[in-house]
Design an enzyme around this catalytic site. Structure first.
Site, PDB file in Angstrom:
ATOM      1  N   THR A  61      27.387   8.775  -1.573  1.00  0.00           N
ATOM      2  CA  THR A  61      26.048   8.234  -1.757  1.00  0.00           C
ATOM      3  C   THR A  61      25.737   7.214  -0.669  1.00  0.00           C
ATOM      4  O   THR A  61      26.528   7.006   0.261  1.00  0.00           O
ATOM      5  CB  THR A  61      25.877   7.700  -3.200  1.00  0.00           C
ATOM      6  OG1 THR A  61      24.502   7.363  -3.393  1.00  0.00           O
ATOM      7  CG2 THR A  61      26.736   6.485  -3.492  1.00  0.00           C
ATOM      8  N   LYS A  65      26.107   9.081   3.690  1.00  0.00           N
ATOM      9  CA  LYS A  65      25.929  10.536   3.772  1.00  0.00           C
ATOM     10  C   LYS A  65      26.007  11.069   5.210  1.00  0.00           C
ATOM     11  O   LYS A  65      26.531  12.150   5.442  1.00  0.00           O
ATOM     12  CB  LYS A  65      24.594  10.944   3.131  1.00  0.00           C
ATOM     13  CG  LYS A  65      24.578  10.732   1.615  1.00  0.00           C
ATOM     14  CD  LYS A  65      23.269  11.221   1.018  1.00  0.00           C
ATOM     15  CE  LYS A  65      23.183  10.823  -0.449  1.00  0.00           C
ATOM     16  NZ  LYS A  65      21.973  11.345  -1.097  1.00  0.00           N
TER      17      LYS A  65
END
Ligand code: ATR
Length: 279
Positions: A61, A65
């Protein structure tokens, strides 16, 4: 015992453990899903070490990413298109990365509106960042013909045009009424409206009364943007479903069972969102 995790920085508020541990219990799988705070400087090493680590894979997250995309050995087509990975798994001893954000949005939409067809439709997206890209890619995959973009920074719309081609067009203040009148789906992909952020202010009087209005924000569960759309008589879709549906493929890759997004799971996570909201 198998283990998976979500990495981020910070990670304290991630709901992924609640989601995956609900499914592990439901399907009687002897495994555990944890959250791990990984500093930006350590992401590449964490992912490179996955094969020999205790983890069978991980979710990724904010803000990791893009770093995860760089770190995996094999990124699939969707991850390459987005330059971002949210799901990492091991296959044939290779560290593989994919991105399930776009499919999560589409699955959430079809879950709530099973007969809603995107084929040859016109849509409007607010925002031009990573989340917008994931949803735009998935919408074109579903057969959407034309996507208008509203974004504060116009250069980012031009970047999207360069990447996705002539199906993308820029919406300005002067063209927004027409674009909204003709669209079948309107999606907020920005963080506007999230708790602690200013609300999204968009004039929707000219919006097609049948247009589905979606928000990727799920804190609060119903944003001011969605409440306004509802008042306008439009069907709406909140952001929590996308979070739940994006988790499905990772679970299946790590644990071998395709899990179901049930009403019970929705209520469990919604209650957690509301609990934090009240604090
Ligand atoms: P993400 O990967 O979560 O999509 P991002 O790449 O930073 O995050 O993109 C955030 C999007 O929200 C962008 O479209 C951003 O607009 P800009 O391109 O102009 O930066 C938009 N956004 C965020 N906060 C905003 C605000 N207060 N007003 C208008 N747009 C905002």
């Amino acid at each position: 015992m198998k283990k998976a995790c979500v990495i981020g920085w910070p990670i304290a508020h991630s709901r992924s453990p609640l989601i995956h541990n609900y499914w592990l219990k439901k399907y009687g799988i002897d495994a555990v899903y944890e959250k791990k705070a990984v500093e930006p400087a350590n992401v590449a090493q964490f992912i490179s070490n996955l094969v020999t680590s205790e983890f069978t894979g991980c979710n990724v997250t904010i803000p990791h990413k893009e770093a995860a995309f760089q770190a995996v050995t094999k990124a699939d087509g969707i991850a390459k298109r987005l330059g971002a990975v949210n799901t990492v798994y091991i296959k044939d001893d290779l560290i593989c990365g994919t991105n399930t954000d776009g499919e999560g949005f589409i699955a959430s939409l079809h879950h709530v509106y099973p007969t809603f067809s995107l084929r040859n439709r016109t849509t409007v997206i607010i925002g031009a960042g990573g989340a917008a890209k994931a949803i735009i890619g998935a919408l074109f995959d579903e057969g959407v013909e034309r996507i208008g973009i509203i974004n504060r920074t116009r250069e980012r719309i031009h970047d999207l045009q360069a990447q996705f081609g002539t199906g993308i067009h820029e919406i300005s203040e002067t063209t927004s009424n027409d674009a909204l009148k003709n669209c079948a789906l309107l999606v907020n992909t920005t963080s506007q409206g999230m708790e602690g952020q200013p609300p999204l202010e968009l004039e929707i009087q000219s919006l097609n009364p049948n247009a589905l209005v979606a928000d990727i924000v799920y804190t609060p569960l119903e944003t001011v943007f969605l409440a306004n759309a509802k008042r306008n008589g439009n069907p709406v879709l909140g952001g929590l479903g996308m979070l739940l549906h994006q988790a499905v493929r990772g679970f299946e890759l790590w644990f071998g069972v395709k899990p179901e997004v049930t009403a019970e799971l929705y209520e469990l996570i919604a209650a957690d969102v509301q609990k934090v909201h009240q604090q």
